[in-house]
Design an enzyme around this catalytic site. Structure first.
Site, PDB file in Angstrom:
ATOM      1  CE  LYS A 221      59.181  14.378  25.522  1.00  0.00           C
ATOM      2  NZ  LYS A 221      58.425  13.110  25.671  1.00  0.00           N
ATOM      3  NE  ARG A 255      56.288  14.292  32.554  1.00  0.00           N
ATOM      4  CZ  ARG A 255      57.528  14.627  32.218  1.00  0.00           C
ATOM      5  NH1 ARG A 255      57.811  14.936  30.943  1.00  0.00           N
ATOM      6  NH2 ARG A 255      58.505  14.651  33.125  1.00  0.00           N
TER       7      ARG A 255
END
Length: 274
Positions: A221, A255
């Site tokens: 991210k 995740r």
């Protein structure tokens, strides 16, 4: 600490990995990559062989400013792949990344075992009741607004207090309708600045007060690559660093796009408690 998936009790005392399979053309890292059956099966087989307990299928991009798509389009992308995977891998545990109750219902009927909702029921008022009726685990994430405008909603009085209050309210709502297995996701990268993401990570162990398993999603991210002045493709090492910190702060599920490296994080951090 366990959750029930298709009658199997999954022990989260030892953290688990959730591998990501994006079925969208515009996801921030791997959008549009998995178009053919062969590439999808190869990717999922690799993630399972590397140790993923869950595979998370998403057909609606939740990146900032993502294009909105219809429910029918989401189902059109999702169901054929879900059926392909359940027919190929008999024991696969599939999570569905959706905020829509009808998508959740059809996906569970087609063989999925868990719902991963970025809105914690706030974008579809039928979601929690649907999940309760389906009797499946429910991942509820913290986000303000929608994927299209979430980065305009980054004002908090005290961010940690605000998020914990949010989860207290959403957990109570889930309990009221009869959802048994709830997992909380602080929503790294959603409705938060880079500094706020790290503030939440620094205090992640505070979420233990909720007495629910914690899922974290740092994988590649912008909170990583912006700090490193890099790109998502160059953010694997940074992802590993944050996964390690997350595990040390009490995360139960990672995740990720890269399963092997996440499993290594788990194996090594477990040595600290051996």
């Amino acid at each position: 600490m366990t959750i029930n998936c298709k009658g199997a009790l999954i022990d989260l005392t030892v953290p688990k990995v959730m591998g990501i399979l994006n079925l969208t053309p515009d996801s921030f890292y791997d959008g549009g990559v998995y178009k053919s059956e062969s590439t999808i099966l190869k990717k999922v087989e690799k993630m399972l062989n590397e140790g993923a307990t869950f595979i998370d299928l998403g057909a609606y991009s939740s990146r900032p400013n993502a294009k909105h798509i219809s429910e029918n389009e989401e189902l059109k992308r999702l169901l054929p792949v879900l059926k392909l995977l359940t027919s190929t891998f008999s024991d696969i545990l599939i999570s569905i990344d959706t905020f829509r109750s009808e998508v959740a219902k059809q996906s569970i009927y087609a063989g999925a075992c868990m719902i991963n909702d970025i809105s914690a029921g706030k974008m579809d008022d039928k979601m929690m009741e649907t999940v309760a009726n389906l009797n499946v685990p429910y991942v509820m994430m913290h986000m303000k607004g929608t994927p299209q405008d979430m980065q305009q909603h980054v004002d908090y009085e005290y961010i940690l207090k605000d998020i914990l209050f949010y989860f207290s309210e959403r957990i109570a709502a889930a309990k009221a309708v009869g959802i048994i297995d709830v997992i909380v996701d602080p929503g790294f990268g959603f409705s938060k600045t880079t500094a706020q993401n790290y503030d939440v990570l620094k205090h992640l162990n505070s979420f233990k007060i909720l007495e629910k398993p914690i899922l974290v999603g740092f994988s590649r991210k912008s909170m990583i690559y912006k700090v490193l002045n890099a790109s998502a493709t160059e953010a694997l090492n940074g992802t590993t660093v944050l996964n390690t910190i997350g595990l040390q702060q009490g995360a139960s599920i990672l995740r990720v796009h890269d399963v092997k490296e996440a499993m290594e994080c788990i194996h090594l951090t477990q040595q600290l408690t051996a």
